[in-house]
Design an enzyme around this catalytic site. Structure first.
Site, mmCIF file in Angstrom:
data_model
loop_
_atom_site.group_PDB
_atom_site.id
_atom_site.type_symbol
_atom_site.label_atom_id
_atom_site.label_comp_id
_atom_site.label_asym_id
_atom_site.label_seq_id
_atom_site.Cartn_x
_atom_site.Cartn_y
_atom_site.Cartn_z
ATOM 1 N N SER A 141 0.841 -1.195 0.000
ATOM 2 C CA SER A 141 0.000 0.000 0.000
ATOM 3 C C SER A 141 0.872 1.239 0.000
ATOM 4 O O SER A 141 1.949 1.250 0.622
ATOM 5 C CB SER A 141 -0.902 0.025 1.236
ATOM 6 O OG SER A 141 -1.563 1.280 1.362
ATOM 7 N N TYR A 155 -2.381 -0.405 10.303
ATOM 8 C CA TYR A 155 -2.360 -0.862 8.908
ATOM 9 C C TYR A 155 -1.072 -0.413 8.220
ATOM 10 O O TYR A 155 -0.415 -1.214 7.540
ATOM 11 C CB TYR A 155 -3.579 -0.315 8.180
ATOM 12 C CG TYR A 155 -3.621 -0.670 6.712
ATOM 13 C CD1 TYR A 155 -4.004 -1.944 6.292
ATOM 14 C CD2 TYR A 155 -3.272 0.262 5.737
ATOM 15 C CE1 TYR A 155 -4.042 -2.271 4.942
ATOM 16 C CE2 TYR A 155 -3.310 -0.054 4.385
ATOM 17 C CZ TYR A 155 -3.692 -1.321 4.002
ATOM 18 O OH TYR A 155 -3.718 -1.650 2.654
#
Length: 246
Positions: A141, A155
């Site tokens: 990501s 995250y």
């Protein structure tokens, strides 16, 4: 369309979104593709039917990426069906955004188990069946490099860990000609983060090109890394985020 002819790929988390796009892209390029799914057997069968209708080969495998035993078993099932693994794509992942001080240790463990440990386990298991010149590609990501707002500490940590893992594996596996790379999507139009969703305009406001990527854009980068053109690209992160991190 046969640039990956006679290759075998395993894609984790391949029944929906970016993972499904990768399965279909690799199959269209000629690879036989095994892929894992957890909670969407109907979607897994739909992906399989689409690949087979186009003349390709696909094998859905039920596996929970939070379980190292299930991840290892999925690798072994792919090898049992197709004989080896030339390309591993670690696509399965989970997302959870909430204030840092409200995360439980169970939430921490699950995030790290799915987003980090499973990549380690799948990669270690796959290289035992991977010929020289193979490929390992992980979907990370853009939030590994920049956290634009609150609620994403856990995250982002899980995704930034993949950077070090990718670089280390690239060094370890380089003598065998195996490349290891990380693809870092930003805002991508999927059912988990639709381009017309409640938070889409806020995400577009951060982008240099205020337009969501499609899952096919991410799959195209994976296919490039999986093919002959990607044989000298290793140990790096390739970010596809419309300039969010620029």
């Amino acid at each position: 369309m046969d640039r990956l002819s006679n290759k075998v790929a395993l894609v984790t988390g391949g029944s929906r979104g970016i993972g499904a796009a990768i399965v279909k892209r690799l199959a269209a390029a000629g690879a036989s593709v095994a892929f894992t799914y957890l909670s969407s057997p109907d979607k897994a069968q739909a992906v399989t039917r689409e690949v087979e209708a186009a003349g390709g080969r696909a094998l859905p495998i039920a596996a929970d990426n939070a379980s190292p035993a299930a991840v290892t078993a999925a690798v072994e099932a792919a090898v049992a069906s197709f004989g080896r693994i030339d390309i591993l794509v670690n696509s399965a992942g989970i997302f959870d955004a909430k204030p840092f001080d409200t995360h439980s240790l169970d939430e921490y463990d699950r995030m790290m188990d799915v987003n980090v440990k499973a990549v380690f386990v799948a990669s270690q298991a796959a290289v035992r069946h991977m010929p020289d010149g193979g490929r390992i590609i992980t979907i990370g990501s853009n939030l590994a490099d920049r956290v634009p707002g609150p609620g994403m500490a856990l995250y982002s940590m899980s995704k930034s860990a993949l950077i070090g893992l990718t670089k280390g594996m690239a060094r370890d596996l380089g003598p065998r000609g195996i490349t290891v790379n990380l693809v870092q999507p930003g805002p991508t139009d999927t059912d988990m983060n639709p381009a017309n969703g409640a938070h889409a305009d806020a995400q577009r406001s951060l982008m240099a090109i205020p337009r969501y990527s499609s899952a096919d854009h991410i799959a195209a980068m994976v296919a490039l890394l999986a093919g002959e053109e990607g044989r000298s690209i290793t140990g790096t992160a390739l970010t596809i985020d419309g300039g969010t991190n620029a």
